[in-house]
Design an enzyme around this catalytic site. Structure first.
Site, PDB file in Angstrom:
ATOM      1  N   GLN A   1       3.941   1.658  -1.161  1.00 49.78           N
ATOM      2  CA  GLN A   1       4.568   1.823  -2.477  1.00 49.78           C
ATOM      3  C   GLN A   1       3.557   2.337  -3.491  1.00 49.78           C
ATOM      4  OE1 GLN A   1       7.917   1.460  -3.048  1.00 49.78           O
ATOM      5  NE2 GLN A   1       7.984   1.214  -0.843  1.00 49.78           N
TER       6      GLN A   1
ATOM      7  N   HIS B   1       0.834  -1.206   0.000  1.00 46.22           N
ATOM      8  CA  HIS B   1       0.000   0.000   0.000  1.00 46.22           C
ATOM      9  C   HIS B   1       0.871   1.259   0.000  1.00 46.22           C
ATOM     10  CE1 HIS B   1      -3.241   2.765   0.872  1.00 46.22           C
ATOM     11  NE2 HIS B   1      -2.614   3.171   1.956  1.00 46.22           N
TER      12      HIS B   1
ATOM     13  N   HIS C   1       0.877   4.076  -2.827  1.00 49.51           N
ATOM     14  CA  HIS C   1       0.576   5.464  -2.452  1.00 49.51           C
ATOM     15  C   HIS C   1       1.643   6.410  -2.986  1.00 49.51           C
ATOM     16  CE1 HIS C   1      -1.017   8.682   0.045  1.00 49.51           C
ATOM     17  NE2 HIS C   1      -1.953   7.859   0.495  1.00 49.51           N
TER      18      HIS C   1
END
Length: 117
Positions: free
Chosen positions: A83, A81, A85
């Site tokens: 990465q 998540h 984001h």
């Protein structure tokens, strides 16, 4: 082989999420300023977003260096998540840069600034 513990890995993930989240908010503020024709403010917000992205990228790079140096890192969904984001925020910033050129053209054409409803 050394192993990064779960808490340390999660801390890196939340660091990336925190910095990239702040950058994302700043990019959205910049885009709002662009629609109002406030390009200096937009540039300031994009520069602030860059500073946040540098910090997020540093956390990511430190993690990659640890891995490259032989540290075993257990990948959890929170890291995926984080990465995701970071990469979507970086892409959003690139789109904002393109949008700035578009808004400047719209300003020259007399379409901007948009009036608030």
């Amino acid at each position: 082989m050394p192993k990064m513990d779960v808490q340390e890995s999660q801390l890196v993930a939340f660091t990336i999420i925190s910095y990239s989240g702040m950058a994302r908010a700043l990019v959205h503020e910049a885009m709002e300023a662009m629609w109002k024709g406030e390009f200096q403010l937009a540039d300031e917000k994009l520069n602030e977003a860059d500073e946040q992205l540098v910090q997020a990228h540093k956390a990511q790079t430190d993690l990659l260096h640890a891995f490259a140096n032989g540290t075993e890192i257990e990948i959890q969904i929170i890291m995926v998540h984080a990465q995701d984001h970071l990469m979507t925020t970086m892409t959003l910033k690139e789109v904002a840069q393109e949008m700035k050129m578009l808004c400047k053209g719209l300003e020259k054409a007399g379409v901007l600034p948009l009036e608030e409803e």
